[in-house]
Design a protein around this motif. Structure first.
Motif, PDB file in Angstrom:
ATOM      1  N   CYS A  78       0.826  -1.217   0.080  1.00  0.00           N
ATOM      2  CA  CYS A  78       0.059   0.101  -0.181  1.00  0.00           C
ATOM      3  C   CYS A  78       0.852   1.191  -0.060  1.00  0.00           C
ATOM      4  CB  CYS A  78      -0.782  -0.058   1.144  1.00  0.00           C
ATOM      5  SG  CYS A  78      -2.567  -1.113   0.968  1.00  0.00           S
ATOM      6  N   SER A  79       1.807   1.161   0.714  1.00  0.00           N
ATOM      7  CA  SER A  79       2.822   2.468   0.707  1.00  0.00           C
ATOM      8  C   SER A  79       3.412   2.852  -0.197  1.00  0.00           C
ATOM      9  CB  SER A  79       3.928   2.328   1.879  1.00  0.00           C
ATOM     10  OG  SER A  79       3.082   2.237   3.253  1.00  0.00           O
ATOM     11  N   ILE A  84       4.175   5.898  -5.275  1.00  0.00           N
ATOM     12  CA  ILE A  84       4.460   5.711  -6.833  1.00  0.00           C
ATOM     13  C   ILE A  84       3.288   6.599  -7.482  1.00  0.00           C
ATOM     14  CG2 ILE A  84       4.052   4.391  -8.773  1.00  0.00           C
ATOM     15  CD1 ILE A  84       5.819   2.352  -6.855  1.00  0.00           C
ATOM     16  N   LYS A  85       1.911   6.374  -7.237  1.00  0.00           N
ATOM     17  CA  LYS A  85       0.950   6.975  -7.444  1.00  0.00           C
ATOM     18  C   LYS A  85       0.576   8.468  -7.317  1.00  0.00           C
ATOM     19  CE  LYS A  85      -1.559   2.808  -8.874  1.00  0.00           C
ATOM     20  NZ  LYS A  85      -2.523   1.759  -8.436  1.00  0.00           N
ATOM     21  N   VAL A  95       1.280  13.540   1.602  1.00  0.00           N
ATOM     22  CA  VAL A  95       1.315  12.498   0.857  1.00  0.00           C
ATOM     23  C   VAL A  95       2.301  11.494   1.537  1.00  0.00           C
ATOM     24  CG1 VAL A  95       1.637  11.045  -1.081  1.00  0.00           C
ATOM     25  CG2 VAL A  95       0.448  13.290  -1.179  1.00  0.00           C
ATOM     26  N   LEU A  96       3.248  11.767   2.054  1.00  0.00           N
ATOM     27  CA  LEU A  96       4.420  10.665   2.589  1.00  0.00           C
ATOM     28  C   LEU A  96       4.140  10.515   4.134  1.00  0.00           C
ATOM     29  CD1 LEU A  96       7.753  11.751   1.317  1.00  0.00           C
ATOM     30  CD2 LEU A  96       6.323   9.786   0.521  1.00  0.00           C
ATOM     31  N   SER A  97       3.597  11.469   4.910  1.00  0.00           N
ATOM     32  CA  SER A  97       3.501  11.184   6.135  1.00  0.00           C
ATOM     33  C   SER A  97       2.878   9.878   6.738  1.00  0.00           C
ATOM     34  CB  SER A  97       2.670  12.476   7.043  1.00  0.00           C
ATOM     35  OG  SER A  97       3.497  13.514   6.810  1.00  0.00           O
ATOM     36  N   PRO A  98       1.483   9.722   6.074  1.00  0.00           N
ATOM     37  CA  PRO A  98       0.941   8.382   6.537  1.00  0.00           C
ATOM     38  C   PRO A  98       1.788   7.316   6.090  1.00  0.00           C
ATOM     39  CG  PRO A  98      -0.495   9.699   5.256  1.00  0.00           C
ATOM     40  CD  PRO A  98       0.724  10.458   5.250  1.00  0.00           C
TER      41      PRO A  98
END
Lengths: 242, 244
Positions: A78-79, A84-85, A95-98
């Motif tokens: 999922c990560s 990528i998307k 986007v990156l934090s989760p």
């Protein structure tokens, strides 16, 4: 196949089942105290192999291992998919934090996995001036100190110990580390002038520390982006009012 | 005895505040000031932050939940009537649980560590945020406003992050003290249940079928799970007793 791992529905099912298995485990442990008495004294895999005749009372641990392995793989997929998307320079923290949080969970689960299969734990009762050889380390207690701090309800202890002829001081919450092996002053008795030294090698701890640090970074990102932002619920609000 | 009467007095004030209107607010303020004063007294009496035993921890949690009333009223503009109908009930409940806890007034040397304090402070903040999330869920069921839905989600998200920090602090503390960062006990399993439950809740809100009422109910249901994990596991499942 990939869609199955990416599906939020799959995640919810696996998490829901995991919660059920954890609850089942919390009922099994107190009802089988004799069986579970040694589970925290050695790596999990070793303990499971020693007790493989009690599968009827341990099946939930095997199910849990399977579920956690599944969550490990699905979090990773999922990560990667989200990065990528969705990752663009604009709003990269959002986007990156989760995903960093997911990565932290992956490290933590990896740490648990490593701790379950590798390492050792041994409690060594020793009297003052005693020498012992444990796992290739020579240990000798040179002195024991006992004292009480104001407000505390029992006595504290300090263990002066030589590990491979090097002097170390062990205190409550303050172990010594030698070649990656931890030496813990688990307890001590003033009357008998003896202490129990825990000799513990747990290679999973490193992954747990990496996981914890990664989690702090991810959480900081989530705090920064979510405090002043209404997140997906803004979209939801738009849906309701639109 | 005087302390017990004082607690019962502020519990009564909180209870009376549920009548609503202006008198209700005054009762709530009296209760809050007595409550805060008592916690300050405990800090002074003990000589450290009063978070080392369950009795104090529950009272601090109750105070934080009471504090959320001011935040929700001033910043989230939640109608006072709705706040006075719900928040005092949760504050009374948590304070009431405290009354039945054994008092120690001392600290175990094992717990006298910065990591333990980090663990317990984040635990209290996480627990209180989850409680506020449940309260916002009740608001949503009464008044289907997306703002309550947002408050519930955000309180649960912050609660989950804070709760995770507490698990990190607790693991470090336990490892440095006993050489293990995880134990197979009913208590630890239930702490994990809480963590997974809120993880489930936060992820479920990515699905449209969970929007609205189901999410509100899921958030509210977290509260009894939370209370059971903290207060119910040791007496009902027979997990080892702990001071905190």
């Amino acid at each position: 196949m990939l869609r199955f791992f990416l599906s939020i529905k799959t995640y919810l099912w696996v998490t829901g089942i995991s919660i059920g298995v954890f609850v089942a485990g919390s009922l099994y442990i107190p009802r089988n105290l004799a069986l579970f008495s040694g589970i925290n004294d050695m790596p999990l895999l070793k303990w499971l192999l020693m007790n493989n005749s009690s599968l009827d009372r341990l099946f939930w641990i095997y199910i849990l291992i399977g579920l956690m392995a599944f969550l490990w793989i699905s979090s990773l997929i999922c990560s990667l998919d989200a990065i990528i998307k969705k990752a663009t320079w604009k709003g990269i923290v959002r986007v990156l934090s989760p995903q960093i949080l997911h990565l932290a969970i992956i490290f933590v689960l990896l740490g648990h996995g490593v701790s379950a299969v590798a390492g050792y734990k041994q409690d060594v009762p020793m009297k003052i001036k005693d020498s012992r050889e444990v796992k290739g380390f020579s240990m000798r207690i040179t002195d024991l100190e006992f004292f009480k701090n104001p407000g505390e309800n029992s006595t504290r202890w300090r263990v002066h110990i030589e590990i491979n002829n090097e002097p170390h001081l062990l205190e409550l919450g303050s172990p010594a580390f030698y070649n990656g092996v931890g030496f813990f002053a688990k307890s001590a008795q003033e009357k008998k002038q003896k202490a129990i030294i825990g000799v513990i090698y747990d290679p999973g701890v490193l992954w747990e520390i990496i996981g914890a640090l990664t989690f702090v970074i991810g959480a900081a990102g989530v705090f920064l982006t979510k405090v002043n932002e209404n997140s997906y619920l803004e979209v939801r609000k738009g849906e309701l009012h639109g | 005895m005087i302390e017990l009467l004082l607690i019962l007095l502020f519990i009564s004030f909180y209870g009376l505040s549920m009548i609503g209107d202006r008198k209700g607010i005054l009762f709530f303020l009296f209760g809050f000031l007595l409550h805060a004063g008592y916690i300050l007294y405990r800090a002074f009496f003990l000589g450290w932050i009063p978070v080392t035993e369950r009795y104090d921890i529950l009272l601090v949690m109750a105070l934080l939940v009471a504090l959320s009333l001011f935040y929700l009223y001033l910043y989230k503009k939640v109608p006072l009537k709705m706040l006075m109908d719900t928040i005092p009930l949760f504050v009374v409940l948590l304070s009431f649980f405290a009354v039945f806890q054994e008092r120690m007034d001392s600290i175990d040397p094992n717990m006298n560590s910065i990591w333990f304090y980090l663990y317990i402070i984040f635990f209290i903040l996480g627990f209180s945020s989850f409680t506020v999330s449940a309260i916002a869920g009740i608001f949503y069921l009464r008044e289907r406003s997306v703002l309550h839905e947002m408050t519930q989600y955000r309180a649960a998200l912050f609660g989950w992050l804070l709760f995770s920090f507490s698990l990190i602090g607790g693991s470090v503390w336990f490892y440095l003290t006993y050489g293990s960062y995880w134990l197979w006990t009913a208590k630890e399993l239930w702490i994990t249940v809480v963590w997974f439950y809120y993880s489930f809740y936060l992820h479920s809100r990515m699905m449209s079928s969970f929007f609205g009422k189901p999410a509100a109910i899921l958030g509210i249901a977290g509260f009894p799970i939370l209370v059971f994990s903290y207060l119910g596991v040791t007496p009902l499942l027979g997990s080892p007793w702990s001071q905190f």
